[in-house]
Design a protein around this motif. Structure first.
Motif, PDB file in Angstrom:
ATOM      1  N   MET A   1       0.805  -1.186   0.000  1.00  0.00           N
ATOM      2  CA  MET A   1       0.000   0.000   0.000  1.00  0.00           C
ATOM      3  C   MET A   1       0.860   1.267   0.000  1.00  0.00           C
ATOM      4  N   ALA A   2       1.940   1.260   0.797  1.00  0.00           N
ATOM      5  CA  ALA A   2       2.838   2.411   0.871  1.00  0.00           C
ATOM      6  C   ALA A   2       3.513   2.656  -0.475  1.00  0.00           C
ATOM      7  N   GLY A   3       3.847   1.569  -1.200  1.00  0.00           N
ATOM      8  CA  GLY A   3       4.463   1.695  -2.524  1.00  0.00           C
ATOM      9  C   GLY A   3       3.512   2.332  -3.517  1.00  0.00           C
ATOM     10  N   ARG A   4       2.235   2.029  -3.406  1.00  0.00           N
ATOM     11  CA  ARG A   4       1.229   2.584  -4.315  1.00  0.00           C
ATOM     12  C   ARG A   4       1.052   4.082  -4.061  1.00  0.00           C
ATOM     13  N   LYS A   5       1.053   4.499  -2.781  1.00  0.00           N
ATOM     14  CA  LYS A   5       0.923   5.914  -2.437  1.00  0.00           C
ATOM     15  C   LYS A   5       2.122   6.706  -2.972  1.00  0.00           C
ATOM     16  N   LYS A   6       3.315   6.116  -2.867  1.00  0.00           N
ATOM     17  CA  LYS A   6       4.513   6.781  -3.392  1.00  0.00           C
ATOM     18  C   LYS A   6       4.422   6.939  -4.907  1.00  0.00           C
ATOM     19  N   ALA A   7       3.909   5.926  -5.595  1.00  0.00           N
ATOM     20  CA  ALA A   7       3.768   5.975  -7.057  1.00  0.00           C
ATOM     21  C   ALA A   7       2.771   7.059  -7.451  1.00  0.00           C
ATOM     22  N   ILE A   8       1.629   7.127  -6.747  1.00  0.00           N
ATOM     23  CA  ILE A   8       0.612   8.146  -7.051  1.00  0.00           C
ATOM     24  C   ILE A   8       1.183   9.541  -6.778  1.00  0.00           C
ATOM     25  N   LEU A   9       1.867   9.693  -5.645  1.00  0.00           N
ATOM     26  CA  LEU A   9       2.474  10.971  -5.307  1.00  0.00           C
ATOM     27  C   LEU A   9       3.521  11.377  -6.353  1.00  0.00           C
ATOM     28  N   SER A  10       4.313  10.424  -6.818  1.00  0.00           N
ATOM     29  CA  SER A  10       5.323  10.694  -7.854  1.00  0.00           C
ATOM     30  C   SER A  10       4.668  11.144  -9.151  1.00  0.00           C
ATOM     31  N   VAL A  11       3.589  10.501  -9.555  1.00  0.00           N
ATOM     32  CA  VAL A  11       2.874  10.865 -10.783  1.00  0.00           C
ATOM     33  C   VAL A  11       2.296  12.272 -10.643  1.00  0.00           C
TER      34      VAL A  11
END
Length: 192
Positions: A1-11
């Motif tokens: 879940m934390a990896g997905r939040k980082k990906a969304i934040l990066s995008v």
């Protein structure tokens, strides 16, 4: 879940940077505006100038004078009626007119005139460099002939700004057009 939040934040950060870059480029790019002149000599012509240019007064013979103080770019047009020239028993052709115009800038120089066409009108163009108060000024003089008028289009800048101003100088010169009075629509918005 934390990896997905980082990906969304990066995008989201990448999208914001892209949008900010587009806005910066749009605001940074030069905009052009038309300038139309009805001269006291009877000529009617238009040019395109940069959005940073403003009217100025440098030469009493000019019917058009604009400058961009920030970029050290100047433009001027002198128009002369062929009928007036003939009334003084003078007979100019384009080459003679260019000699007179270039001598006005630099009486000692000999210049190579490049023949060209600008919007259907014969023209001659030359470049002149001249020291003024310790600064080298680059002038591009274009003399144009139409059926009723001779025009001197003069654009100049300091030599250190030439690379940045060269495209704008060319745009100003090549945009010159005599306005065809037969095609001008009357202004119907004025009240009589």
């Amino acid at each position: 879940m934390a990896g997905r939040k980082k990906a969304i934040l990066s995008v989201m950060i990448i999208c914001l940077i892209a949008v900010a870059t587009v806005f910066w480029l749009l605001n940074r790019s030069k905009r052009y505006m038309p300038a139309e002149v009805r001269s006291s000599n009877g000529s009617h012509y238009s040019l395109i100038v940069t959005g940073d240019m403003e009217p100025t007064k440098l030469d009493e013979n000019a019917s058009f004078e604009y400058r961009d103080k920030k970029n050290e770019l100047y433009a001027m047009v002198v128009d002369e009626s062929k009928a007036k020239i003939i009334s003084f028993d003078l007979d100019y052709d384009l080459e003679t007119y260019m000699k007179i115009a270039s001598r006005r800038l630099d009486s000692a120089g000999m210049y190579v005139n490049k023949p060209l066409m600008i919007n259907g009108n014969r023209a001659l163009q030359t470049d002149i460099k001249k020291k003024v108060k310790g600064e080298t000024i680059f002038y591009r003089l274009t003399v144009l002939e139409t059926p009723k008028y001779f025009y001197q289009l003069l654009v100049w800048t300091i030599e250190s700004r030439l690379a940045g101003n060269k495209a704008d100088m060319e745009t100003i010169i090549t945009s010159f057009r005599e306005v065809d009075e037969a095609k001008v629509k009357p202004d119907t918005t004025r009240k009589k």
